[in-house]
Design a protein around this motif. Structure first.
Motif, PDB file in Angstrom:
ATOM      1  N   ASN A   1      39.170  47.367  53.765  1.00 27.41           N
ATOM      2  CA  ASN A   1      39.714  46.884  52.492  1.00 27.41           C
ATOM      3  C   ASN A   1      40.284  45.467  52.615  1.00 27.41           C
ATOM      4  O   ASN A   1      41.059  45.031  51.798  1.00 27.41           O
ATOM      5  CB  ASN A   1      40.770  47.849  51.952  1.00 27.41           C
ATOM      6  CG  ASN A   1      41.917  48.024  52.926  1.00 27.41           C
ATOM      7  OD1 ASN A   1      41.987  47.335  53.939  1.00 27.41           O
ATOM      8  ND2 ASN A   1      42.810  48.940  52.633  1.00 27.41           N
TER       9      ASN A   1
ATOM     10  N   ALA B   1      48.740  50.686  59.608  1.00 25.70           N
ATOM     11  CA  ALA B   1      49.005  50.646  58.158  1.00 25.70           C
ATOM     12  C   ALA B   1      50.487  50.681  57.836  1.00 25.70           C
ATOM     13  O   ALA B   1      50.901  50.215  56.780  1.00 25.70           O
ATOM     14  CB  ALA B   1      48.314  51.836  57.480  1.00 25.70           C
TER      15      ALA B   1
ATOM     16  N   HIS C   1      42.477  56.452  47.821  1.00 25.71           N
ATOM     17  CA  HIS C   1      43.053  55.831  49.026  1.00 25.71           C
ATOM     18  C   HIS C   1      44.528  55.496  48.870  1.00 25.71           C
ATOM     19  O   HIS C   1      45.084  54.761  49.684  1.00 25.71           O
ATOM     20  CB  HIS C   1      42.268  54.563  49.393  1.00 25.71           C
ATOM     21  CG  HIS C   1      40.890  54.862  49.899  1.00 25.71           C
ATOM     22  ND1 HIS C   1      40.640  55.143  51.223  1.00 25.71           N
ATOM     23  CD2 HIS C   1      39.712  54.955  49.258  1.00 25.71           C
ATOM     24  CE1 HIS C   1      39.343  55.380  51.375  1.00 25.71           C
ATOM     25  NE2 HIS C   1      38.758  55.274  50.188  1.00 25.71           N
TER      26      HIS C   1
ATOM     27  N   LEU D   1      49.159  56.804  52.010  1.00 21.67           N
ATOM     28  CA  LEU D   1      49.706  58.075  52.491  1.00 21.67           C
ATOM     29  C   LEU D   1      51.173  57.943  52.881  1.00 21.67           C
ATOM     30  O   LEU D   1      51.925  58.907  52.826  1.00 21.67           O
ATOM     31  CB  LEU D   1      48.915  58.522  53.724  1.00 21.67           C
ATOM     32  CG  LEU D   1      47.788  59.492  53.485  1.00 21.67           C
ATOM     33  CD1 LEU D   1      46.988  59.690  54.763  1.00 21.67           C
ATOM     34  CD2 LEU D   1      48.327  60.836  53.007  1.00 21.67           C
ATOM     35  N   GLY D   2      51.563  56.747  53.262  1.00 22.23           N
ATOM     36  CA  GLY D   2      52.935  56.551  53.740  1.00 22.23           C
ATOM     37  C   GLY D   2      53.876  56.052  52.649  1.00 22.23           C
ATOM     38  O   GLY D   2      55.010  55.655  52.950  1.00 22.23           O
TER      39      GLY D   2
HETATM   40  C1  HEM Z   1      55.728  48.968  51.965  1.00 21.39           C
HETATM   41  C2  HEM Z   1      54.920  49.610  52.790  1.00 21.39           C
HETATM   42  C3  HEM Z   1      53.483  49.922  52.517  1.00 21.39           C
HETATM   43  C4  HEM Z   1      52.603  49.353  51.642  1.00 21.39           C
HETATM   44  C5  HEM Z   1      52.873  48.214  50.651  1.00 21.39           C
HETATM   45  C6  HEM Z   1      51.331  50.027  51.800  1.00 21.39           C
HETATM   46  C7  HEM Z   1      50.190  49.752  51.056  1.00 21.39           C
HETATM   47  C8  HEM Z   1      49.032  50.499  51.090  1.00 21.39           C
HETATM   48  C9  HEM Z   1      47.904  50.318  50.206  1.00 21.39           C
HETATM   49  C10 HEM Z   1      47.807  49.248  49.124  1.00 21.39           C
HETATM   50  C11 HEM Z   1      46.977  51.255  50.525  1.00 21.39           C
HETATM   51  C12 HEM Z   1      45.635  51.498  49.824  1.00 21.39           C
HETATM   52  C13 HEM Z   1      44.477  50.919  50.559  1.00 21.39           C
HETATM   53  C14 HEM Z   1      43.154  51.024  49.788  1.00 21.39           C
HETATM   54  O1  HEM Z   1      43.104  51.387  48.627  1.00 21.39           O
HETATM   55  O2  HEM Z   1      42.132  50.692  50.420  1.00 21.39           O
HETATM   56  C15 HEM Z   1      47.499  52.012  51.647  1.00 21.39           C
HETATM   57  C16 HEM Z   1      46.835  53.038  52.308  1.00 21.39           C
HETATM   58  C17 HEM Z   1      47.335  53.685  53.410  1.00 21.39           C
HETATM   59  N1  HEM Z   1      48.589  53.571  53.953  1.00 21.39           N
HETATM   60 FE1  HEM Z   1      50.061  52.363  53.282  1.00 21.39          FE
HETATM   61  N2  HEM Z   1      51.462  50.983  52.768  1.00 21.39           N
HETATM   62  C18 HEM Z   1      52.759  50.964  53.226  1.00 21.39           C
HETATM   63  C19 HEM Z   1      53.321  51.784  54.181  1.00 21.39           C
HETATM   64  C20 HEM Z   1      52.641  52.751  54.882  1.00 21.39           C
HETATM   65  C21 HEM Z   1      53.219  53.613  55.904  1.00 21.39           C
HETATM   66  C22 HEM Z   1      54.696  53.620  56.308  1.00 21.39           C
HETATM   67  C23 HEM Z   1      52.207  54.370  56.406  1.00 21.39           C
HETATM   68  C24 HEM Z   1      52.236  55.397  57.508  1.00 21.39           C
HETATM   69  C25 HEM Z   1      53.178  55.526  58.397  1.00 21.39           C
HETATM   70  C26 HEM Z   1      50.997  54.034  55.669  1.00 21.39           C
HETATM   71  C27 HEM Z   1      49.761  54.606  55.859  1.00 21.39           C
HETATM   72  C28 HEM Z   1      48.675  54.421  55.042  1.00 21.39           C
HETATM   73  C29 HEM Z   1      47.410  55.109  55.232  1.00 21.39           C
HETATM   74  C30 HEM Z   1      47.087  56.123  56.342  1.00 21.39           C
HETATM   75  C31 HEM Z   1      46.569  54.655  54.204  1.00 21.39           C
HETATM   76  C32 HEM Z   1      45.126  55.059  53.968  1.00 21.39           C
HETATM   77  C33 HEM Z   1      45.010  56.096  52.914  1.00 21.39           C
HETATM   78  C34 HEM Z   1      43.555  56.377  52.553  1.00 21.39           C
HETATM   79  O3  HEM Z   1      42.686  55.527  52.789  1.00 21.39           O
HETATM   80  O4  HEM Z   1      43.304  57.478  52.048  1.00 21.39           O
HETATM   81  N3  HEM Z   1      51.303  53.048  54.758  1.00 21.39           N
HETATM   82  N4  HEM Z   1      48.775  51.551  51.951  1.00 21.39           N
END
Ligand code: HEM
Length: 399
Positions: free
Chosen positions: A65, A235, A345, A348-349
């Motif tokens: 992405n 992520a 997507h 998850l976090g």
């Molecule tokens: C302020 C903090 C965070 C922001 C702004 C953020 C933002 C995002 C965004 C925009 C996506 C979507 C990606 C897409 O559509 O291709 C995403 C997916 C994801 N995030 Fe976060 N994230 C944050 C914190 C975290 C944390 C703390 C974790 C795990 C410890 C995490 C794990 C993931 C995972 C595993 C995905 C993939 C989900 C999927 O593809 O089904 N994120 N995040």
């Protein structure tokens, strides 16, 4: 298609520092923006971000992405979730989502708070501190360590790797080859965990059984578990760290001091205040997709094989969605938020990141009721094309 002087890309540092005036023009003048130099389409309006992100029929995550990944054509290992389409995406997401169960996350709250307090206590009587050093650089990695059971002594090297992977030369692009999912750093941990099973979630994942897309029931391979660790730390580290940076920056601005004082007087406002910081300064500005099938936006065909960037940083500032979008309003009724993406997507976090942000703000208002000013002479915006935030953010405490 676009006014000749209207230009946006994620590589130009002058735009990256303050992208919002350009987004405003993109929303008004070029809802479908094509950048010839780098060959991508960008969508700046809330409504188009909302339409495109969940549309898995036309838009694929299989190449990642991030612009540089999508263009590189690098193959991602199975289990990488963010880089997968249905049906394998759903299978792998369901498995990894066990880590983020509401109960599991709630049980981390007191541990996270203890750690934040441990970080703030040594600096609370001084003149000031660097938010990145004290909070961003430490808290999210510690939380990921808690989540997947990574021992403390391994955590800093994991964090250093994620920052190194995202850092670019000024004005340059991310090296997709060099920064692809690195699993080697977790090998020692997983081997140790296999030899030392416990009650922790990683042991549960190591023993989990699931139905694969061919209908067979199997356990996760060691390789798959390694990919999960890498995806979660990739992520969840710098993103959440930069949310903390933006909390420091936004509430250090004179124009927002009155609202900070409101949180001091009523800390139960902290949750919504963090939500508003996420809207105002989203750490991920663009969520990219590979166009797998011709699709039409505003009467224009976006051809199969092209790269689309959905500007969530602009969606949160869309005047068609939010009143006074450039202004912080901690009381704003934020019924929808795209800073964590949208659709299959969706981050998850998200709830974990929100909780970390809230705990940080609660502990800041408790210790620093007079607030702080950002020492802009020492502040430096990080050089990346992905996660927008601060490399250094020194603050001077008001006494
Ligand atoms: C302020 C903090 C965070 C922001 C702004 C953020 C933002 C995002 C965004 C925009 C996506 C979507 C990606 C897409 O559509 O291709 C995403 C997916 C994801 N995030 Fe976060 N994230 C944050 C914190 C975290 C944390 C703390 C974790 C795990 C410890 C995490 C794990 C993931 C995972 C595993 C995905 C993939 C989900 C999927 O593809 O089904 N994120 N995040």
């Amino acid at each position: 298609m676009t006014a000749s002087d209207l230009y946006w890309d994620p590589f130009r540092r002058d735009i990256w520092v303050d992208p919002y005036p350009v987004y405003k023009r993109l929303r008004a003048e070029a809802p479908v923006y094509y950048n010839e130099e780098h060959d991508f389409y960008a969508f700046a309006r809330w409504a188009d971000v909302d339409r495109g992100l969940p549309d898995v029929e036309h838009f694929s995550n299989a190449r990642g992405n991030i612009y540089e990944f999508i263009k590189s054509g690098i193959e991602m290992p199975p289990g990488s979730v963010i880089f997968e389409d249905p049906p394998s995406h759903g299978i792998h997401r369901r498995l990894v989502s066990r880590l983020f169960s509401p109960g599991g996350i709630r049980s981390l709250e007191s541990k996270i708070r203890d750690y934040v307090v441990r970080q703030l206590e040594p600096v609370q009587d001084g003149a000031g501190f660097d938010v990145i050093d004290i909070l961003s650089d430490k808290v999210p990695m510690r939380v990921i360590g808690m989540l997947v059971g990574i021992p403390e002594e391994m955590q800093q090297s994991v964090r250093d790797r994620t920052v190194a992977n995202l850092t670019t030369e000024e004005g340059g692009k991310l090296d997709a080859e060099a920064s692809q999912i690195g699993t080697d750093i977790f090998e020692g941990y997983i081997d140790w965990r296999i030899a030392n099973p416990s009650e922790d979630i990683m042991t549960k994942l190591l023993n989990a059984e699931f139905e694969d897309h061919d209908g067979t029931t199997r356990g996760l391979t060691r390789e798959e578990i390694l990919v999960y660790c890498a995806v979660i730390s990739g992520a969840g580290n710098e993103t959440t760290g930069q949310l903390m940076g933006w909390i420091g920056k936004v509430f250090g601005e004179e124009k927002n001091h009155r609202q900070y004082q409101e949180v001091v007087a009523n800390p139960s406002l902290a949750g919504n205040a963090v939500e508003e910081v996420l809207r105002l300064e989203p750490v991920g500005q663009a969520v990219g997709r590979y166009v797998r099938k011709d699709v039409e936006f505003h009467g224009q065909t976006i051809p199969e094989g092209s790269t689309a960037l959905f500007l969530v940083g602009s969606a949160g500032r869309d005047e068609a969605k939010f009143e006074n979008p450039d202004v912080l309003d901690i009381h704003r009724d934020i019924t929808a938020q795209r800073s964590f993406g949208y659709g299959l997507h969706y981050c998850l976090g998200a709830n974990l990141a929100r909780m970390e942000g809230r705990i940080v703000l609660e502990e800041l208002v408790k210790r620093f009721p007079k607030g702080w000013d950002v020492d802009l002479s020492g502040a430096r915006i990080a050089s990346t094309t992905t996660v927008r935030g601060w490399e250094k953010l020194p603050i001077v405490l008001r006494k």
